[in-house]
Design an enzyme around this catalytic site. Structure first.
Site, PDB file in Angstrom:
ATOM      1  N   THR A 125      48.356 -10.264 -22.925  1.00  0.00           N
ATOM      2  CA  THR A 125      48.875 -10.322 -24.294  1.00  0.00           C
ATOM      3  C   THR A 125      47.989 -11.142 -25.223  1.00  0.00           C
ATOM      4  OG1 THR A 125      50.283 -12.211 -23.674  1.00  0.00           O
ATOM      5  CG2 THR A 125      51.276 -10.010 -23.600  1.00  0.00           C
ATOM      6  N   ASP A 128      72.375  -3.606 -26.196  1.00  0.00           N
ATOM      7  CA  ASP A 128      71.110  -2.880 -26.259  1.00  0.00           C
ATOM      8  C   ASP A 128      71.326  -1.640 -27.128  1.00  0.00           C
ATOM      9  OD1 ASP A 128      68.858  -1.129 -25.652  1.00  0.00           O
ATOM     10  OD2 ASP A 128      68.431  -2.505 -23.996  1.00  0.00           O
ATOM     11  N   ARG A 169      59.836 -12.845 -26.427  1.00  0.00           N
ATOM     12  CA  ARG A 169      58.747 -13.063 -27.374  1.00  0.00           C
ATOM     13  C   ARG A 169      59.131 -14.214 -28.299  1.00  0.00           C
ATOM     14  NH1 ARG A 169      55.999 -11.046 -24.352  1.00  0.00           N
ATOM     15  NH2 ARG A 169      54.675  -9.196 -24.495  1.00  0.00           N
ATOM     16  N   ASP A 177      60.728 -20.396 -23.251  1.00  0.00           N
ATOM     17  CA  ASP A 177      59.478 -20.129 -22.544  1.00  0.00           C
ATOM     18  C   ASP A 177      58.481 -19.453 -23.476  1.00  0.00           C
ATOM     19  OD1 ASP A 177      57.834 -19.911 -20.066  1.00  0.00           O
ATOM     20  OD2 ASP A 177      58.092 -17.765 -20.427  1.00  0.00           O
ATOM     21  N   GLU A 181      52.112 -19.406 -30.471  1.00  0.00           N
ATOM     22  CA  GLU A 181      51.416 -19.899 -29.270  1.00  0.00           C
ATOM     23  C   GLU A 181      49.903 -19.771 -29.468  1.00  0.00           C
ATOM     24  OE1 GLU A 181      52.689 -17.661 -25.870  1.00  0.00           O
ATOM     25  OE2 GLU A 181      54.803 -18.159 -26.122  1.00  0.00           O
ATOM     26  N   HIS A 191      55.226 -20.259 -21.446  1.00  0.00           N
ATOM     27  CA  HIS A 191      55.189 -18.792 -21.363  1.00  0.00           C
ATOM     28  C   HIS A 191      54.769 -18.348 -19.958  1.00  0.00           C
ATOM     29  CE1 HIS A 191      54.566 -14.951 -23.977  1.00  0.00           C
ATOM     30  NE2 HIS A 191      55.105 -14.651 -22.802  1.00  0.00           N
ATOM     31  N   GLY A 198      57.368 -15.036 -16.306  1.00  0.00           N
ATOM     32  CA  GLY A 198      57.036 -13.879 -15.491  1.00  0.00           C
ATOM     33  C   GLY A 198      55.897 -14.098 -14.519  1.00  0.00           C
ATOM     34  N   TYR A 199      55.488 -15.348 -14.325  1.00  0.00           N
ATOM     35  CA  TYR A 199      54.293 -15.623 -13.532  1.00  0.00           C
ATOM     36  C   TYR A 199      54.628 -15.845 -12.055  1.00  0.00           C
ATOM     37  CZ  TYR A 199      50.964 -15.993 -17.408  1.00  0.00           C
ATOM     38  OH  TYR A 199      50.138 -15.712 -18.465  1.00  0.00           O
TER      39      TYR A 199
END
Length: 386
Positions: free
Chosen positions: A57, A158, A220, A244, A249, A266, A269-270
């Site tokens: 990203t 959603d 985001r 996060d 950023e 951030h 997802g790591y």
């Protein structure tokens, strides 16, 4: 996404790769010249003669970068798409792909650790709370299943899915604003349009809250209007925030970090699994586009081990304590929080040098004195059971 390979592409191809993408070296070298460099160093001059970009990203792919280049394909190893100018790529006939769902398990693990750490801090029973999940894609579905296993009341929002599938499973956002004790956001960043999410959480949103919820942003940064969230938090209109993903950023809002219950760079997802999935999906996409014949490629060198055992004795422990012990044994979220607070100016370095964690399915629970309900919840969360 545009499709169809340029069969007349010169050989050898040139592929430029973000050097923070793991498990990739050696996969494409038989087919191309491969250059690895930091994503922020991908300049118009460097990509001018490249055929393929494999990115994260941090690399924005639009006219500024791509004008006049030979780029035919962009593969992003991440779930996000807002760093790719899809309309410009369409006009230039540049095909692209992302990796939807690649890190959903890691983000779910992050949210679960945040929930249990927050509950311990505030002395809360999660089973007594209602969580609103805004955005029910790959990640949101996993978080919903997790919260259901914990025993929370789950409200799903959603609008695109509701339009396509009907309203049965979904809840209006204003009902979540009215009733939720926790609201977790899992939406893409849409700057405008019917389903816009840029600054979704703004002053108007925050003033419409019926309770003082905990807000979680793992999608985001720009989904939060930082100033509005900070002001509402300082004024007591929120019970807390877990952040996060940040606006601007790596130059994050230090006052929001100071006031946040949990702040991380951030990295939700790591995980090893998520990174490997993103790399695999991208290599396969490039292979399909250029007909390289490695459509079933899998990464190697992840350093996988046998499942790690977690021993839990449930004697005199309720279900929440058992689940919290299991989750926090896999991921110490507060250590990441402390690291960011100690070096907030090193946001990018903390992110790039993050020691990848392992997801739930890499752990085996060795249980004693745990009732069937708690054992079932552990299995639903994703642990292997002895």
């Amino acid at each position: 996404m545009p499709s169809g390979a340029d069969q007349h592409c010169r050989r050898p191809m040139k592929i430029i790769v973000d050097d923070q993408i793991p498990y990739l070296k050696g996969a494409l070298e038989p087919f191309a010249e491969v250059l690895y460099l930091p994503g922020v160093e991908m300049t118009p001059a460097l990509v001018r003669d490249a055929d393929v970009l494999i990115i994260r990203t941090r690399t924005t792919c639009g006219e500024r970068l791509l004008k006049g280049s030979a780029v035919k394909y962009i593969a992003s190893t991440t779930i996000g798409t807002d760093h790719i100018d899809a309309e410009y790529c369409r006009k230039r006939v540049i095909a692209w792909s992302n990796a939807p769902g690649c890190n959903a398990g890691a983000v779910c693990q992050y949210v679960s650790a945040a929930l249990f750490a927050y509950a311990q801090k505030k002395n809360l029973k999660l089973r007594d709370l209602t969580i609103g999940i805004v955005g029910v894609g790959h990640v949101g579905e996993k978080v919903a299943a997790l919260c259901d296993a914990i025993g929370m009341q789950v409200l799903l929002n959603d609008p695109p899915r509701q339009r396509a599938e009907g309203s049965g499973a979904f809840t209006a956002l204003d009902r979540i604003q009215e009733h939720a004790d926790i609201i977790s956001f899992h939406v893409p960043l849409n700057p405008a349009g019917e389903f816009a999410t840029w600054h979704m959480v703004d002053d108007r949103f925050l003033k419409s809250l019926g309770k003082k919820p905990l807000l979680i942003n793992v999608c985001r940064g720009e989904v939060f209007d930082t100033a509005a969230v900070r002001t509402t938090l300082v004024g007591g209109g929120l019970s807390g925030v877990v952040v996060d993903c940040w606006e601007d950023e790596p130059k994050i809002d230090l006052e929001l970090l100071e006031k946040a219950d949990i702040g991380t760079p951030h990295i939700a997802g790591y995980s090893r699994d998520g990174k490997a999935n993103g790399t695999m999906m991208s290599v396969r996409a490039v292979s399909r586009f250029f007909q390289l014949g490695i459509d079933d490629w899998k990464p190697t060198g992840q350093g996988w081990q046998e499942p790690t055992s977690i021993q839990i004795d449930g004697q005199n422990k309720d279900q929440q304590r058992v689940l919290a012990e299991a989750v926090l044994a896999t991921y110490d979220i507060l250590a990441d929080d402390r690291s960011l607070r100690a070096a907030s100016g090193s946001f990018e370095q903390l992110r790039n040098q993050y020691p990848l964690r392992r997801e739930f399915h890499n752990y085996r629970i060795e249980a004693r004195n745990i009732d069937k309900t708690a054992l079932s919840a552990l299995a639903k969360i994703g642990y292997r059971m002895s």
